[in-house]
Design an enzyme around this catalytic site. Structure first.
Site, PDB file in Angstrom:
ATOM      1  N   MET A 170       0.839  -1.181   0.000  1.00 43.21           N
ATOM      2  CA  MET A 170       0.000   0.000   0.000  1.00 43.21           C
ATOM      3  C   MET A 170       0.879   1.236   0.000  1.00 43.21           C
ATOM      4  SD  MET A 170      -3.348   1.023   2.201  1.00 43.21           S
ATOM      5  CE  MET A 170      -2.469   1.757   3.547  1.00 43.21           C
TER       6      MET A 170
ATOM      7  N   GLU B  38      -4.972  -5.264 -10.790  1.00 46.50           N
ATOM      8  CA  GLU B  38      -5.603  -3.966 -10.511  1.00 46.50           C
ATOM      9  C   GLU B  38      -5.709  -3.043 -11.723  1.00 46.50           C
ATOM     10  OE1 GLU B  38      -6.001  -5.150  -6.455  1.00 46.50           O
ATOM     11  OE2 GLU B  38      -4.533  -5.652  -7.964  1.00 46.50           O
TER      12      GLU B  38
ATOM     13  N   HIS C 248      -8.917  -0.955 -10.890  1.00 44.95           N
ATOM     14  CA  HIS C 248      -9.300   0.292 -10.213  1.00 44.95           C
ATOM     15  C   HIS C 248     -10.530   0.931 -10.858  1.00 44.95           C
ATOM     16  CE1 HIS C 248      -6.180   0.363  -7.302  1.00 44.95           C
ATOM     17  NE2 HIS C 248      -5.188   0.505  -8.158  1.00 44.95           N
TER      18      HIS C 248
ATOM     19  N   VAL D 112     -22.793  14.533  34.208  1.00 48.12           N
ATOM     20  CA  VAL D 112     -21.982  15.247  35.184  1.00 48.12           C
ATOM     21  C   VAL D 112     -22.252  16.747  35.108  1.00 48.12           C
ATOM     22  CG1 VAL D 112     -19.987  15.508  33.662  1.00 48.12           C
ATOM     23  CG2 VAL D 112     -19.652  15.419  36.146  1.00 48.12           C
TER      24      VAL D 112
END
Length: 702
Positions: free
Chosen positions: A75, A214, A302, A498
């Site tokens: 990556m 890819e 892609h 609170v």
């Protein structure tokens, strides 16, 4: 992109946490470096890890052995091109090697200038460039790890005027038309792959990965959609796979026999005119014969219009693809995509789907993933939720990658906290992601921390997000924070609203307000009408919308709310989503994926429309595309899903009023109409919940 407000937005939490989160102090680093990644592992009598025996089993490659079956997938981080980036990259990879990864694969490195993904991308074509990498390989080897350099030729995906391809055909994701490679250009490119591999070896890498998937150059030669050549490099399938085979042969010849060569094979293209399975198997056998040591799985180009790694994709959605290739080759096969826990990884291996598993983003989320799994501490793993917001969205926006749930990723040399010299007593108001991140970071440095929240559980807006179909993974982040609160002895006060007086009287050195947001209620006539619902009421399950719904707002929350309402199986209020629940078979059917991969690219001829639970129209005041600011790599998925569900959108709308007749609007052309809907769901943004801020400042005299 996440738009569930400041409390939900982990990027904002990351900025807050960076004040106190960073790299371990030197003493901790020295201790960790001295330990084996499995020094404390639970071992069975057989010597195998008792927790994950398949995942942590060594893999003998003949000339070398990987310490386990975990491959850290490639990556790009952006560090590759930064000034001083290799030193930062070395620290980044060293932590993952120390954490126990079996084989790391670097981000894509170009073999020549034409191969660049973008101008001046990282390249390996000279000895000077090889020298710059030695700091990276040395860092990994110091921790007993192994690392391969990915050689990536972008082909027509190159975002620059020098891009080349088999044929001069422009890709849909680049503005540049590539130059068609000549015969001599092809030969020169093959030589450049080989030279790059040789230089990687000289730089100290243990191997290379040839990126053949890819939709990059090698893939472009294989597909008849992108290879229109009529010479020996095009036409028949045998000719079209000649280029990848010659590349692997040349790489093997350049590096010799005792060097890892991984080939990333596109096993499921998911584009028209892609390969079918018989062709994939033929190529696998050919690259094995050419000299590949390992074959890694690539899924989708892609440009494919099918999601393959986003959080909406079921876990291990493509392990079956790798399994189909088992037996067709003898070399180890690697399964990939949406494998994000050791349990999932172990199952993939135990079921014989693959010999290794590849995980990339999970190692952004947690560098110690393997070590924690080996030591029986899987509950402490900071799990990747597949959001893409700080990793891929950053990279595709030319920014440095990081991680939504771990902002320290890729900043290992820059965030340097140490144990505090003096402990402070700190109150944190709000147990949403920002409050949790701050509390854990502060407590880990040695502060005493108490968290207050009026809700009955931690998580804030994440408790809404996790209920959206496809975002079930968000429960993992809350599980991780719960483990860290316990580990660092953070005091948790739930069901406690609170007061400023209580905080002022609590002897706290500091009070941190992380009270998040409230849904913004726009000024529209009739906004208090009974048919008006706020998105938090709907997504929480507190209120149920009718059969016809108008959504005001088409940002991230509007899209998530629309998908929640369109889905037929919304969770009951208070029910916990299961990240393992999304069905792989349902996903494949809904996105038109051929499980036999007998068709070109693995695509079915028709994709079924989805049957929505309601009739939905989504509106926005701004003209232009709905969801324009959604995530860069995921926005198209959200738009596609809603289109499948038949959700209508209108932009440039003015809201006149809401009454018993419905929602009165004026469209972008000035025409008035009434939308006869059962409910109007408001997703019009958020406002900061400052709550007790002013009162607290007064009480503390700030």
């Amino acid at each position: 992109q996440s738009t569930w407000g400041p409390d939900f937005d982990m990027l904002r939490a990351a900025r807050l946490a960076r004040v106190v989160v960073g790299v371990r102090n030197a003493a901790t680093n020295a201790t960790a470096a001295a330990e084996s990644p499995s020094a404390s592992s639970a071992m069975s009598a057989s010597g195998r890890n008792a927790h994950y025996p398949k995942l942590l089993e060594p893999l003998d490659l003949g000339f070398t052995t990987l310490r386990n079956r975990v491959l850290m997938g490639s990556m790009h981080t952006g560090l590759e091109e930064e000034d001083g980036g290799f030193e930062k990259l070395a620290a980044y990879f060293e932590e993952r090697a120390r954490g126990g990864v079996g084989l790391i694969v670097s981000g894509g490195i170009a073999p020549n200038r034409a191969a660049w993904v973008k101008p001046f991308s990282a390249k390996m074509s000279s000895s000077a460039e090889a020298d710059a990498h030695r700091v990276v390989t040395s860092a990994v080897h110091r921790q007993g790890g192994k690392i391969a350099m990915q050689i990536l030729h972008a082909g027509r995906y190159g975002y620059h005027p020098l891009a080349v391809a088999p044929t001069r055909l422009k890709s849909p994701i680049s503005m540049f038309s590539p130059w068609a490679l000549s015969e001599s250009g092809i030969r020169s490119t093959i030589d450049d792959f080989a030279q790059s591999a040789s230089l990687a070896k000289a730089a100290g890498y243990d191997g290379v990965e040839v990126m053949g998937s890819e939709g990059y150059l090698i893939n472009e030669f294989i597909s008849k959609a992108t290879n229109k050549r009529t010479d020996a490099w095009g036409g028949s399938y045998a000719n079209r796979i000649r280029f990848p085979v010659e590349v692997v042969k040349a790489v093997r010849a350049a590096v010799g026999p005792n060097f890892i060569v991984v080939y990333r094979l596109s096993m499921l293209d998911l584009v028209a005119d892609g390969s079918n399975f018989a062709e994939v198997a033929e190529l696998a056998a050919a690259v094995e014969a050419a000299g590949a040591t390992i074959i890694n799985t690539g899924i989708g180009w892609h440009e494919a219009r099918i999601p393959t790694i986003a959080t909406s994709v079921p876990r291990r959605a493509f392990a079956w693809v790798t399994k189909k290739l088992k037996g067709a080759v003898r070399v180890p096969l690697v399964a990939t995509n949406r494998i994000n826990t050791p349990e999932v990884a172990e199952a993939v291996l135990a079921e014989g789907c693959a010999d290794m598993v590849s995980m990339a983003r999970p190692f952004l989320a947690d560098a110690d993933f393997v070590r924690k799994a080996a030591e029986g501490r899987a509950h402490e793993i900071n799990t990747c939720i597949g959001c893409n917001q700080a990793c891929l969205d950053h990279v595709f926006s030319m920014k440095r990658a990081s991680c939504l749930v771990n902002p320290r990723a890729c900043h290992e040399t820059e965030l340097n906290p140490a144990p505090v010299p003096a402990q402070k007593n700190i109150a944190v108001v709000g147990a949403g992601p920002a409050g949790l991140a701050f509390a854990v970071a502060a407590a880990s440095r040695g502060h005493k921390v108490t968290i207050f929240d009026a809700a009955s559980q931690i998580g804030g807006q994440f408790n809404l997000a996790k209920r959206v179909p496809g975002k079930e993974e968000f429960v993992e982040t809350l599980r991780y924070f719960a483990s860290q609160l316990a580990k660092h002895s953070v005091t948790l006060r739930l069901n406690t609203r609170v007061s400023a007086a209580t905080l002022a009287d609590g002897h706290y050195h500091d009070v941190v307000l992380a009270t998040g947001i409230l849904p913004r209620r726009p000024k529209i006539e009739g906004i208090d009408h009974p048919r008006v619902l706020m998105y938090d009421e709907v997504v929480s399950g507190a209120k149920v919308a009718g059969a016809k719904v108008a959504i005001i707002g088409a940002g991230g929350i509007g899209f998530d709310t629309a998908e929640y309402l369109a889905h037929k199986h919304a969770l009951p209020q208070g029910a916990a989503p299961d990240p393992n629940a999304p069905s792989v078979s349902t996903y494949l059917r809904e996105w038109g994926i051929d499980e036999s991969i007998a068709t070109a690219g693995g695509l079915l001829s028709e994709t079924p429309a989805l049957s929505p639970a309601r009739e939905i129209i989504m509106l926005q005041r701004k003209e232009g595309k709905a969801g324009e600011r959604l995530g860069k790599t995921t926005g198209w998925i959200h738009r596609t899903v809603l289109k499948k569900y038949g959700v209508k959108t209108m932009t440039g709308v003015q809201y006149r009023k809401i009454d018993d007749a419905g929602l009165h609007i004026t469209d972008s052309k000035g025409r008035e109409s009434v939308l006869a809907v059962d409910n109007v769901v408001v997703c019009a943004g958020q406002v900061s919940n400052r709550g007790i801020e002013a009162e607290l400042k007064e009480a503390l005299k700030v």
